[in-house]
Design a protein around this motif. Sequence first.
Motif, short mmCIF file in Angstrom:
data_model
loop_
_atom_site.label_atom_id
_atom_site.label_comp_id
_atom_site.label_asym_id
_atom_site.label_seq_id
_atom_site.Cartn_x
_atom_site.Cartn_y
_atom_site.Cartn_z
N ARG A 55 -31.48 -38.96 -21.48
CA ARG A 55 -30.25 -38.17 -21.44
C ARG A 55 -30.57 -36.75 -21.03
N LEU A 56 -29.62 -36.14 -20.33
CA LEU A 56 -29.73 -34.75 -19.91
C LEU A 56 -28.64 -33.96 -20.61
N LEU A 57 -29.03 -32.90 -21.32
CA LEU A 57 -28.09 -31.99 -21.96
C LEU A 57 -27.99 -30.73 -21.13
N VAL A 58 -26.77 -30.25 -20.93
CA VAL A 58 -26.52 -29.06 -20.12
C VAL A 58 -25.74 -28.05 -20.94
N ARG A 140 -32.66 -15.36 -27.84
CA ARG A 140 -32.68 -16.72 -27.31
C ARG A 140 -34.05 -17.36 -27.44
N ASP A 141 -35.11 -16.56 -27.38
CA ASP A 141 -36.46 -17.11 -27.42
C ASP A 141 -36.92 -17.44 -28.84
N THR A 142 -36.22 -16.98 -29.85
CA THR A 142 -36.61 -17.26 -31.23
C THR A 142 -35.56 -18.08 -31.97
N LEU A 143 -34.60 -18.60 -31.24
CA LEU A 143 -33.52 -19.38 -31.83
C LEU A 143 -32.98 -20.33 -30.77
N GLY A 144 -32.67 -21.54 -31.16
CA GLY A 144 -32.10 -22.50 -30.21
C GLY A 144 -31.21 -23.49 -30.92
N ALA A 145 -30.27 -24.06 -30.18
CA ALA A 145 -29.31 -24.98 -30.78
C ALA A 145 -28.94 -26.08 -29.81
N VAL A 146 -28.62 -27.23 -30.38
CA VAL A 146 -28.05 -28.35 -29.64
C VAL A 146 -26.74 -28.71 -30.34
N PRO A 307 -37.68 -23.06 -30.04
CA PRO A 307 -36.75 -23.62 -31.03
C PRO A 307 -35.72 -24.58 -30.44
N MET A 308 -35.31 -24.36 -29.20
CA MET A 308 -34.33 -25.25 -28.61
C MET A 308 -34.92 -26.65 -28.37
N LEU A 309 -36.21 -26.72 -28.07
CA LEU A 309 -36.87 -28.01 -27.93
C LEU A 309 -36.97 -28.72 -29.27
N VAL A 310 -37.25 -27.97 -30.33
CA VAL A 310 -37.30 -28.56 -31.67
C VAL A 310 -35.94 -29.17 -32.01
N ALA A 311 -34.88 -28.41 -31.76
CA ALA A 311 -33.53 -28.92 -32.02
C ALA A 311 -33.24 -30.17 -31.20
N ALA A 312 -33.68 -30.18 -29.95
CA ALA A 312 -33.42 -31.31 -29.07
C ALA A 312 -34.14 -32.58 -29.54
N THR A 326 -24.89 -31.23 -34.56
CA THR A 326 -25.38 -29.87 -34.31
C THR A 326 -26.70 -29.67 -35.03
N VAL A 327 -27.67 -29.10 -34.30
CA VAL A 327 -28.93 -28.66 -34.90
C VAL A 327 -29.19 -27.24 -34.42
N VAL A 328 -29.44 -26.32 -35.36
CA VAL A 328 -29.82 -24.95 -35.03
C VAL A 328 -31.20 -24.70 -35.63
N VAL A 329 -32.11 -24.19 -34.82
CA VAL A 329 -33.48 -23.92 -35.26
C VAL A 329 -33.79 -22.45 -34.99
N ALA A 330 -34.26 -21.76 -36.02
CA ALA A 330 -34.56 -20.32 -35.89
C ALA A 330 -35.96 -20.05 -36.42
N ASP A 331 -36.71 -19.23 -35.67
CA ASP A 331 -37.98 -18.73 -36.16
C ASP A 331 -37.71 -17.76 -37.30
N THR A 332 -38.42 -17.91 -38.41
CA THR A 332 -38.14 -17.07 -39.57
C THR A 332 -38.82 -15.72 -39.51
N ARG A 333 -39.69 -15.52 -38.53
CA ARG A 333 -40.30 -14.21 -38.36
C ARG A 333 -39.34 -13.27 -37.65
N ALA A 334 -39.48 -11.97 -37.89
CA ALA A 334 -38.70 -10.99 -37.13
C ALA A 334 -39.03 -11.17 -35.66
N PRO A 335 -38.05 -10.98 -34.76
CA PRO A 335 -38.27 -11.23 -33.34
C PRO A 335 -39.49 -10.54 -32.76
N ALA A 336 -39.78 -9.29 -33.17
CA ALA A 336 -40.94 -8.59 -32.64
C ALA A 336 -42.23 -9.30 -33.03
#
Length: 340
Positions: A55-58, A140-146, A307-312, A326-336
């Motif tokens: 499957r392809l998600l867009v 976007r680089d520290t959080l992702g969702a499907v 994180p978006m790959l983890v959610a996928a 719905t799956v939302v995955v977030a890195d728990t570290r501060a973005p920096a």
Amino acid sequence: MLEVLVREQSQIAEARRRASSAATASGFGETAAGRVALVATELATNLLKHGQGGRLLVDAAGSHVSLLALDTGEGIADIGRSLADGYSTAGTAGNGLGALRRLADPFELVSWPGRGTAVLARVADSETPPDPQAAPPALRDTLGAVVVPRPGETACGDAWSCHEDAQSRTVFVVDGLGHGMDAARAANEAVAQFQRSRHQPPEEIVQGVHGAIRHTRGAAVGVSRMHWASGTVSFAGVGNIASTFVPRAPGAAVRRMVSHNGIVGHNARKIQAFDYPCGDGLLVLHSDGIATSWNLATYPGLMQAHPMLVAAVLYRDFGRGRDDATVVVADTRAPAQARA
């Protein structure tokens, strides 16, 4: 988020068409939309050739389109070698994955022999003015969702949102009761209320949503706030929104957070936040369209992926297939810290 099944040759063209249309509808110029179409075609072709279909998600969001290709085929034994131009296991020129890596940023894949492959490719439109409401690249680089509607539905009764400031990141997930347009209406109004009350404590956010969606069919709601300085997470939930902290340290305890019974907007009798220690790891929130039996430790290397790959991957392997998911995955570290 659009989902296109790719199980036969004709569906490659459908994947290309829908991805290109999503890019154009999002304001992409002709050249950038062409890049999206090319990436979609290559991903869909690989699904059929190497993954026995998938499957392809867009996901079109402002000035970028994210494409996720998911299969449960034989997997890739040597990812580094597969990304080199000229390498092929299907008798082709072997330029597909290398070309995708040049067209997309980020381009990332995870794979396990016998368990399939997941690929993330994000294409930007440099000609589109930035959307002031869109998440910045660092977020976007520290959080992702499907977010995928129930099969056969176009409206999704699940939704999510996020707010970040210098002290914390707050993730909001809502699952409108049932599915279809009425569920989507409840979810969308809940998100609108979250945006109005996003600076308040998690339990007050849920209380605000409870009052705001009384005229709808109601929803399950979860709010997780990561506090950078203290290394803790505050979670307030009513209904079947799961929130779980998964540490990166091998053997460290996974923490599943407490949500109260009820329906926000109707009979949310108890709204309370609980605090949990939260170090270096991932926070995973999902609706009940995803089974709770997952274990990230069974996917070597996945904790280090986008994180978006983890959610996928969680959606691919644990989506129930009969509800919005719905799956939302977030890195728990501060973005920096996460980018360091």
